[in-house]
Design a protein around this motif. Structure first.
Motif, PDB file in Angstrom:
ATOM      1  N   GLY A   1      13.889  -4.965  12.162  1.00  0.00           N
ATOM      2  CA  GLY A   1      13.921  -3.815  13.059  1.00  0.00           C
ATOM      3  C   GLY A   1      12.644  -3.002  13.050  1.00  0.00           C
ATOM      4  N   TRP A   2      11.672  -3.406  12.249  1.00  0.00           N
ATOM      5  CA  TRP A   2      10.406  -2.670  12.163  1.00  0.00           C
ATOM      6  C   TRP A   2       9.243  -3.499  12.709  1.00  0.00           C
ATOM      7  N   GLU A   3       9.587  -4.465  13.527  1.00  0.00           N
ATOM      8  CA  GLU A   3       8.550  -5.276  14.142  1.00  0.00           C
ATOM      9  C   GLU A   3       7.646  -4.379  15.001  1.00  0.00           C
ATOM     10  N   GLY A   4       6.350  -4.650  14.965  1.00  0.00           N
ATOM     11  CA  GLY A   4       5.398  -3.837  15.722  1.00  0.00           C
ATOM     12  C   GLY A   4       4.877  -2.636  14.960  1.00  0.00           C
ATOM     13  N   LYS A   5       5.408  -2.422  13.750  1.00  0.00           N
ATOM     14  CA  LYS A   5       4.916  -1.334  12.900  1.00  0.00           C
ATOM     15  C   LYS A   5       4.042  -1.918  11.789  1.00  0.00           C
ATOM     16  N   VAL A   6       3.013  -1.183  11.424  1.00  0.00           N
ATOM     17  CA  VAL A   6       2.145  -1.599  10.321  1.00  0.00           C
ATOM     18  C   VAL A   6       1.995  -0.442   9.344  1.00  0.00           C
ATOM     19  N   PHE A   7       1.457  -0.755   8.169  1.00  0.00           N
ATOM     20  CA  PHE A   7       1.228   0.296   7.175  1.00  0.00           C
ATOM     21  C   PHE A   7       0.065   1.185   7.609  1.00  0.00           C
ATOM     22  N   TYR A   8       0.205   2.480   7.335  1.00  0.00           N
ATOM     23  CA  TYR A   8      -0.883   3.431   7.537  1.00  0.00           C
ATOM     24  C   TYR A   8      -2.038   3.045   6.615  1.00  0.00           C
ATOM     25  N   VAL A   9      -3.247   3.163   7.134  1.00  0.00           N
ATOM     26  CA  VAL A   9      -4.408   2.662   6.413  1.00  0.00           C
ATOM     27  C   VAL A   9      -4.553   3.283   5.023  1.00  0.00           C
ATOM     28  N   TRP A  10      -4.169   4.562   4.848  1.00  0.00           N
ATOM     29  CA  TRP A  10      -4.352   5.176   3.538  1.00  0.00           C
ATOM     30  C   TRP A  10      -3.237   4.836   2.554  1.00  0.00           C
ATOM     31  N   PHE A  11      -2.160   4.194   3.032  1.00  0.00           N
ATOM     32  CA  PHE A  11      -1.213   3.566   2.107  1.00  0.00           C
ATOM     33  C   PHE A  11      -1.737   2.190   1.731  1.00  0.00           C
ATOM     34  N   ASP A  12      -2.268   1.506   2.723  1.00  0.00           N
ATOM     35  CA  ASP A  12      -2.677   0.107   2.588  1.00  0.00           C
ATOM     36  C   ASP A  12      -4.010  -0.071   1.867  1.00  0.00           C
ATOM     37  N   ALA A  13      -5.006   0.761   2.218  1.00  0.00           N
ATOM     38  CA  ALA A  13      -6.385   0.519   1.761  1.00  0.00           C
ATOM     39  C   ALA A  13      -6.547   0.491   0.238  1.00  0.00           C
ATOM     40  N   PRO A  14      -6.006   1.457  -0.528  1.00  0.00           N
ATOM     41  CA  PRO A  14      -6.219   1.384  -1.979  1.00  0.00           C
ATOM     42  C   PRO A  14      -5.603   0.146  -2.625  1.00  0.00           C
ATOM     43  N   ILE A  15      -4.596  -0.425  -1.970  1.00  0.00           N
ATOM     44  CA  ILE A  15      -4.015  -1.661  -2.496  1.00  0.00           C
ATOM     45  C   ILE A  15      -5.038  -2.789  -2.384  1.00  0.00           C
ATOM     46  N   GLY A  16      -6.097  -2.554  -1.598  1.00  0.00           N
ATOM     47  CA  GLY A  16      -7.189  -3.519  -1.518  1.00  0.00           C
ATOM     48  C   GLY A  16      -7.855  -3.775  -2.857  1.00  0.00           C
ATOM     49  N   TYR A  17      -7.845  -2.790  -3.752  1.00  0.00           N
ATOM     50  CA  TYR A  17      -8.469  -3.018  -5.059  1.00  0.00           C
ATOM     51  C   TYR A  17      -7.780  -4.163  -5.813  1.00  0.00           C
ATOM     52  N   PRO A  18      -6.450  -4.094  -6.026  1.00  0.00           N
ATOM     53  CA  PRO A  18      -5.821  -5.241  -6.688  1.00  0.00           C
ATOM     54  C   PRO A  18      -5.838  -6.511  -5.842  1.00  0.00           C
ATOM     55  N   SER A  19      -5.726  -6.388  -4.507  1.00  0.00           N
ATOM     56  CA  SER A  19      -5.684  -7.614  -3.699  1.00  0.00           C
ATOM     57  C   SER A  19      -7.044  -8.326  -3.705  1.00  0.00           C
ATOM     58  N   ILE A  20      -8.139  -7.569  -3.695  1.00  0.00           N
ATOM     59  CA  ILE A  20      -9.465  -8.200  -3.786  1.00  0.00           C
ATOM     60  C   ILE A  20      -9.650  -8.829  -5.163  1.00  0.00           C
ATOM     61  N   THR A  21      -9.126  -8.164  -6.194  1.00  0.00           N
ATOM     62  CA  THR A  21      -9.156  -8.755  -7.533  1.00  0.00           C
ATOM     63  C   THR A  21      -8.383 -10.071  -7.551  1.00  0.00           C
ATOM     64  N   ALA A  22      -7.289 -10.125  -6.782  1.00  0.00           N
ATOM     65  CA  ALA A  22      -6.479 -11.347  -6.715  1.00  0.00           C
ATOM     66  C   ALA A  22      -7.230 -12.487  -6.042  1.00  0.00           C
ATOM     67  N   THR A  23      -8.218 -12.166  -5.192  1.00  0.00           N
ATOM     68  CA  THR A  23      -9.053 -13.227  -4.607  1.00  0.00           C
ATOM     69  C   THR A  23     -10.145 -13.669  -5.582  1.00  0.00           C
ATOM     70  N   TYR A  24     -10.367 -12.861  -6.609  1.00  0.00           N
ATOM     71  CA  TYR A  24     -11.355 -13.195  -7.638  1.00  0.00           C
ATOM     72  C   TYR A  24     -10.728 -14.060  -8.731  1.00  0.00           C
ATOM     73  N   THR A  25      -9.507 -13.707  -9.128  1.00  0.00           N
ATOM     74  CA  THR A  25      -8.831 -14.448 -10.191  1.00  0.00           C
ATOM     75  C   THR A  25      -7.324 -14.437  -9.971  1.00  0.00           C
ATOM     76  N   LYS A  26      -6.684 -15.580 -10.245  1.00  0.00           N
ATOM     77  CA  LYS A  26      -5.220 -15.643 -10.157  1.00  0.00           C
ATOM     78  C   LYS A  26      -4.580 -14.793 -11.254  1.00  0.00           C
ATOM     79  N   ASP A  27      -5.375 -14.432 -12.267  1.00  0.00           N
ATOM     80  CA  ASP A  27      -4.871 -13.590 -13.359  1.00  0.00           C
ATOM     81  C   ASP A  27      -5.124 -12.107 -13.087  1.00  0.00           C
ATOM     82  N   TRP A  28      -5.073 -11.685 -11.817  1.00  0.00           N
ATOM     83  CA  TRP A  28      -5.399 -10.311 -11.455  1.00  0.00           C
ATOM     84  C   TRP A  28      -4.500  -9.290 -12.139  1.00  0.00           C
TER      85      TRP A  28
END
Length: 664
Positions: free
Chosen positions: A271-298
């Motif tokens: 029921g939430w199709e067409g909605k995305v996360f607000y950038v300031w909720f999403d962006a800081p999660i980029g730190y762990p997600s970018i780490t996850a592209t560096y190592t599977k042991d993030w």
């Protein structure tokens, strides 16, 4: 180079790959704020986050500390959609264009990330959605509706940047949905008179849309307890603490974390199709997600607070998102996340008494610096010695040239070049034996004592992330070397008539130069590499104590090379003209303003700021924070308007003061 001629155990080990925390040792995780991908970073962006983070990461390497430095581009959200529409490309095409531009700018500046990634990845989607679902399961997300502008013609809710209209304060007809560029008022899109869709010119209607809100009210006690502990243990800068305290004092409220956009991480609920996360909720999660592209042991980095300390670098405008919203989000999952320990923030870097502006061609940006012919070490030195740690600072071409010529060239460059050339000429590049050298004199002992006093302060400064102070102390140690050469009159006479004394001075000076290579490594890595190359030695670790036994007798150094070159003072006017510092940059053609009086240009004041100016600037900054907080908290319109008017009044007072000072 023979390893036997350099003291064992002092060479810096090669940069490790696939780093993981080492139990029982010091492990440091470093991030710098993720810049929006939709433009080229300017020098203020660079000093505020990426360059500052790089200095600390390099310092950790110089101290043989296991450190991981993560950065990347923030690619989702309205800013990207708006720029993509303007450029006539897809959002993905825009990100794919600007990501390598960012990466190349930082690489040229010798900013050495372990991983420089991006947020448009599968890892980002998975980790962000997992955090969201965890919060949802724990009852920390609240569903509610918001009144938004909706365009029936393009069948979409309009984010603030997709709306234009007449400003309700000054009648300017090209106001944006978030701010009026003429009077400076901060706005909500629904406040605009005669709003129009920026995409097709259609008049939007007000319509309710459902959204998900993070329950920060419930999370405040835990966030507050964490803040009190972390800010004290991590020795946060005062501006970081003040900004965070103002949010907590006001009381945290529900925070909308979804948006009606096409470009973003999808909300993973039926029921939430067409909605995305607000950038300031999403962006800081980029730190762990970018780490996850560096190592599977993030998770060994990001869910391991017992073994890992997190250091984050950013400009002050990013503070509340990293000290309130992001930690509250992680705390709410009840998982064992590695939370922020030490926060280093900067104020703003201004350009020639004004602001950087890509659209107006004012200021020098990450791609421009490469065109000047000035090497990265000089740029890094100037930015770091001028780092706006407690107050705004200014980039001035005159000052930039003076610091290169009077500090880098006359101090560090002179000391290193004078000694290396002397050893090349008089000793045929061979390091003399300490056994045949004269016994140390008071001059030698004084130098070693004073260097060690400053070395101790240098280490303490960088441990406390006092970057500008650390660089100042490194240059003071270099200056001690110049004084030492003057006191001992190192020249042909000393070599010919007092060879044993000359040997002692040369041995001491060469070892001091080797120490300087380690001191400069966090700040000017190319300069360190040049020194090491001239000494025919590896890049060295930074010691606790300066001694004169790092370079051993019989070692052969290489030929001298200049660390720095003089910059012609005539370049000042050329660069100021080219990059708009004197107001000569061409203004882009603007749409005709159909309403309201034309705003007068702000006076240009180029003198030294008075105490009255500094006090007004501080009031404006504090009032700006207050206005932003009220808007974020959805305060009553009347309350917001009153505070905005106060802010505008302060800005007018500052402009009036500048006008008086300019005339004077």
């Amino acid at each position: 180079m023979s390893p036997a001629t350099i003291k064992a155990g002092i060479a810096m080990p090669p940069k490790a790959e696939n780093k993981v925390p080492i139990p029982g040792q010091r492990n440091v995780l470093i991030t710098s704020a993720l810049p929006y991908v939709n433009n080229v970073p300017h020098l203020g962006n660079i000093i505020g986050s990426t360059l500052s983070g790089d200095v600390y990461a390099r310092y950790c390497r110089a101290r043989n500390v296991n450190a991981l430095y993560i950065g990347g581009t923030d690619e989702y959200g309205t800013a990207t959609e708006t720029k993509a529409l303007s450029d006539g490309v897809t959002c993905q095409e825009l990100c794919d264009k600007y990501y390598p531009i960012h990466k190349q700018c930082y690489e040229w500046m010798e900013i050495d990330f372990d991983k420089f990634g991006r947020t448009t990845t599968e890892e980002q989607t998975k980790i962000a959605q997992d955090i969201f679902l965890n919060l949802h399961k724990r009852g920390l997300l609240v569903e509610d509706t918001m009144l938004q502008l909706y365009c029936g013609q393009c069948d979409r809710y309009l984010a603030d940047r997709f709306v234009e209209g007449t400003c309700p304060k000054c009648n300017y007809d090209d106001a944006r949905g978030d701010q009026c560029d003429q009077c400076g008022s901060l706005l909500n899109a629904t406040e605009l008179v005669n709003p129009r869709c920026k995409l097709d010119g259609n008049r939007p209607v007000q319509k309710e849309s459902k959204h998900m809100f993070l329950d920060l009210t419930t999370l405040q006690p835990k966030c507050e307890a964490w803040f009190e502990k972390a800010s004290q243990e991590g020795r946060w800068s005062s501006n970081s603490k003040l900004i965070t305290q103002s949010w907590l004092k006001e009381g945290l409220k529900l925070r909308c974390i979804t948006r009606d956009l096409k470009w973003g991480t999808p909300v993973p609920l039926p029921g939430w199709e067409g909605k995305v996360f607000y950038v300031w909720f999403d962006a800081p999660i980029g730190y762990p997600s970018i780490t996850a592209t560096y190592t599977k042991d993030w998770e060994k980095w990001w869910k391991n607070p017992e073994d890992v300390k997190l250091f984050q670098f950013m400009g002050k405008d990013n503070v509340p998102f990293h000290t309130v919203i992001f930690p509250s989000t992680l705390i709410g999952t009840e998982e064992n996340w590695t939370l922020l320990n030490t926060l280093s923030t900067t104020e703003y870097l201004q350009y020639e008494t004004g602001k950087f502006s890509k659209s107006r061609g004012v200021g020098i940006f990450g791609n421009n610096v490469q065109d000047t012919g000035i090497p990265p070490s000089v740029w890094r030195y100037y930015l770091l010695s001028n780092r706006p740690e407690s107050n705004d600072s200014q980039f001035l071409w005159k000052d930039f040239i003076a610091r290169n010529n009077n500090e880098l060239l006359a101090n560090a460059g002179n000391f290193v070049n004078r000694v290396i050339k002397f050893v090349n000429a008089k000793y045929e590049s061979n390091v003399p034996s300490i056994e045949t050298a004269a016994a140390p004199t008071e001059s030698d002992e004084k130098l070693i004592r004073e260097v060690n006093e400053k070395l101790k302060l240098y280490i303490e400064a960088l441990e406390d992330v006092k970057i500008r102070e650390g660089l100042r102390l490194a240059m003071e140690i270099s200056a001690l070397g110049n004084v030492y050469l003057q006191e001992n009159k190192i020249d042909n006479t000393l070599f010919a008539e007092h060879r044993d004394r000359c040997d002692r001075v040369v041995i001491t000076a060469l070892n001091l130069i080797y120490l300087l290579s380690a001191l400069f490594f966090p700040f000017m890595p190319s300069t360190s590499e040049s020194i090491a190359r001239q000494l025919n030695a590896p890049i060295r670790l930074l010691p606790d104590v300066f001694t004169v036994d790092a370079i051993l007798p019989g070692h052969v150094i290489n030929k001298a090379e200049y660390l720095f070159k003089r910059i012609d003072e005539k370049q000042e006017e050329l660069w100021r003209t080219k990059y708009g510092g004197n107001g000569s940059a061409p203004e882009p053609e603007k749409k005709k303003k159909r309403g309201g009086p034309k705003a007068a240009p702000a006076p240009v004041f180029q003198g030294e700021k008075t105490e009255e100016v500094l006090a007004l600037e501080k009031q404006i900054e504090e009032q700006g924070v207050k206005v932003r907080e009220l808007k974020a908290a959805k305060a009553e319109a009347a309350a917001v308007t009153a505070e905005v008017q106060t802010l505008l009044g302060l800005k007018k007072d500052l402009n009036d003061l500048f006008a008086k000072l300019t005339v004077a």
